[in-house]
Design a protein around this motif. Structure first.
Motif, PDB file in Angstrom:
ATOM      1  N   ASP A 138      -4.374  -1.043  -0.155  1.00 10.85           N
ATOM      2  CA  ASP A 138      -4.200   0.407  -0.207  1.00 10.85           C
ATOM      3  C   ASP A 138      -4.699   0.995   1.108  1.00 10.85           C
ATOM      4  O   ASP A 138      -5.214   0.270   1.964  1.00 10.85           O
ATOM      5  CB  ASP A 138      -4.895   1.024  -1.424  1.00 10.85           C
ATOM      6  CG  ASP A 138      -6.381   0.713  -1.479  1.00 10.85           C
ATOM      7  OD1 ASP A 138      -6.927   0.255  -0.452  1.00 10.85           O
ATOM      8  OD2 ASP A 138      -6.994   0.910  -2.534  1.00 10.85           O
ATOM      9  N   ASN A 139      -4.547   2.288   1.276  1.00 11.89           N
ATOM     10  CA  ASN A 139      -4.881   2.912   2.552  1.00 11.89           C
ATOM     11  C   ASN A 139      -6.355   2.763   2.927  1.00 11.89           C
ATOM     12  O   ASN A 139      -6.672   2.414   4.066  1.00 11.89           O
ATOM     13  CB  ASN A 139      -4.480   4.389   2.530  1.00 11.89           C
ATOM     14  CG  ASN A 139      -4.724   5.078   3.853  1.00 11.89           C
ATOM     15  OD1 ASN A 139      -4.170   4.695   4.875  1.00 11.89           O
ATOM     16  ND2 ASN A 139      -5.577   6.094   3.838  1.00 11.89           N
ATOM     17  N   HIS A 151       0.738   4.060  -3.036  1.00 10.13           N
ATOM     18  CA  HIS A 151       0.382   5.466  -2.788  1.00 10.13           C
ATOM     19  C   HIS A 151       1.556   6.396  -3.109  1.00 10.13           C
ATOM     20  O   HIS A 151       1.349   7.508  -3.611  1.00 10.13           O
ATOM     21  CB  HIS A 151      -0.061   5.644  -1.340  1.00 10.13           C
ATOM     22  CG  HIS A 151      -1.452   5.171  -1.076  1.00 10.13           C
ATOM     23  ND1 HIS A 151      -2.563   5.964  -1.266  1.00 10.13           N
ATOM     24  CD2 HIS A 151      -1.927   3.968  -0.667  1.00 10.13           C
ATOM     25  CE1 HIS A 151      -3.660   5.286  -0.974  1.00 10.13           C
ATOM     26  NE2 HIS A 151      -3.293   4.061  -0.610  1.00 10.13           N
ATOM     27  N   SER A 160      -5.090  14.842  -0.656  1.00  6.41           N
ATOM     28  CA  SER A 160      -5.587  14.740  -2.033  1.00  6.41           C
ATOM     29  C   SER A 160      -5.920  16.113  -2.589  1.00  6.41           C
ATOM     30  O   SER A 160      -5.554  16.439  -3.731  1.00  6.41           O
ATOM     31  CB  SER A 160      -6.828  13.841  -2.080  1.00  6.41           C
ATOM     32  OG  SER A 160      -6.525  12.540  -1.649  1.00  6.41           O
ATOM     33  N   GLY A 173      -6.118  12.350   4.677  1.00  6.76           N
ATOM     34  CA  GLY A 173      -6.156  11.857   3.302  1.00  6.76           C
ATOM     35  C   GLY A 173      -6.883  12.812   2.382  1.00  6.76           C
ATOM     36  O   GLY A 173      -6.447  13.046   1.243  1.00  6.76           O
ATOM     37  N   ALA A 223       0.827  -1.204   0.000  1.00  7.71           N
ATOM     38  CA  ALA A 223       0.000   0.000   0.000  1.00  7.71           C
ATOM     39  C   ALA A 223       0.867   1.263   0.000  1.00  7.71           C
ATOM     40  O   ALA A 223       0.573   2.235  -0.706  1.00  7.71           O
ATOM     41  CB  ALA A 223      -0.927  -0.013   1.209  1.00  7.71           C
ATOM     42  N   ILE A 278       3.430  10.631   2.334  1.00  8.49           N
ATOM     43  CA  ILE A 278       2.892   9.271   2.389  1.00  8.49           C
ATOM     44  C   ILE A 278       3.310   8.587   3.691  1.00  8.49           C
ATOM     45  O   ILE A 278       2.549   7.803   4.265  1.00  8.49           O
ATOM     46  CB  ILE A 278       3.353   8.449   1.172  1.00  8.49           C
ATOM     47  CG1 ILE A 278       2.821   9.076  -0.120  1.00  8.49           C
ATOM     48  CG2 ILE A 278       2.874   7.007   1.278  1.00  8.49           C
ATOM     49  CD1 ILE A 278       1.320   9.181  -0.194  1.00  8.49           C
TER      50      ILE A 278
END
Length: 311
Positions: free
Chosen positions: A178-179, A104, A201, A197, A100, A155
């Motif tokens: 993934d997260n 990312h 983003s 998160g 993960a 990350i």
């Protein structure tokens, strides 16, 4: 409560549920895709590294892209191929976190690399007389260092926040890690993680899209003001190549995010979209740059004609 958090270190992933007749085609597709991705990106890396005429800021920044395009698929494909071939859906928690993390990291680094490439093209086209003064070796190293260090830090914080939380489940509703899927294993308040998160983003998208929109508007203005048609055409072609790669990344990322938000979408479609988001950009990026960038295209053709490097 002690028993609640005493969960297995082995995770159970949601498989692709392939029928026996689909195992071989899926294995061949995954293996060939990974081999093509690694081969094409290695060719691009070797072409830039071994050819001194390509040791220019634009190509040296571009060098980070194929390196990153190998990292992402390498984090994904070996586990996917093993799952298809052995029908094994188990994975160590530590290996899942590592997968993960690199997936990312691959996504965020791609955004930062493409943003830095847009900055380089802006200086080259809008400030050509100052280009060599601004894009010195020291400045170039700062850009590349900032791209990778900022990616690792941002990350890293995301996964430090994840690992601090207690886990009470061992089944993932996804064929890879993934997260978001790792957060689904947590039995605690994940609001800070979700908020970080979301901010991460939004921050990266605002920086990337804002930088690219500004630089490209300035480039278009400079191109239309230029009286040299060949210079204008070359600048527009270079920018078109970069824009295609950026839009491909954004579209695949957007489809993945939407697939997580739409509840009615089938699990198979969600898995397919998630995997394609990691397959398509690394597969097409070296092809797009190899075909659209004249200097790279010529050196790649020379490489294959002579079969043995030196340039």
């Amino acid at each position: 409560m002690g028993d609640l958090y005493n969960v297995s270190s082995v995770l159970v992933l949601t498989g692709f549920n392939l029928s026996s007749e689909n195992v071989l085609p899926a294995f061949l597709f995954a293996t060939l895709s990974y081999m093509i991705i690694v081969f094409c990106n290695l060719v691009l890396i070797l072409t830039i590294v071994l050819n001194k005429s390509l040791h220019q800021p634009m190509h040296l920044i571009l060098l980070s892209l194929p390196i990153n395009d190998i990292i992402g698929p390498t984090a994904l494909f070996p586990q996917i191929i093993k799952e298809i071939l052995t029908n094994s859906r188990t994975m160590q928690y530590s290996a899942c976190v590592a997968q993960a993390f690199f997936i990312h990291m691959y996504g965020l680094a791609t955004v930062f690399i493409l943003t830095s490439m847009a900055y380089d093209r802006y200086i080259a086209i809008c400030l050509p007389l100052k280009y060599n003064t601004i894009m010195t070796s020291a400045h170039l190293m700062k850009i590349i260092t900032v791209v990778w260090i900022s990616t690792l830090i941002l990350i890293g914080v995301l996964f430090v926040m994840l690992l601090r939380l207690p886990r009470c489940r061992s089944e993932l509703a996804h064929p890879y890690c993934d997260n978001p899927t790792l957060l689904s294993l947590v039995c605690a308040d994940t609001t800070p993680n979700n908020l970080y998160g979301l901010i991460l983003s939004a921050f990266t998208q605002v920086i990337a899209i804002g930088t690219i929109l500004y630089t490209y508007l300035q480039i278009l203005v400079a191109c239309f003001r230029s009286k040299q048609s060949d210079t204008k055409a070359k600048a527009l072609q270079t920018c078109a190549t970069h824009l295609i790669v950026f839009l491909l990344l954004e579209c695949m990322g957007l489809f993945t995010i939407i697939s997580y938000r739409i509840k009615n979408i089938s699990p198979h479609s969600r898995r397919f979209i998630g995997v394609m988001a990691i397959i398509f950009p690394p597969l097409f990026n070296p092809i797009i740059y190899g075909l659209k960038t004249k200097e790279i295209r010529e050196k790649v053709q020379y490489f294959f004609r002579n079969k043995i490097v030196p340039f």
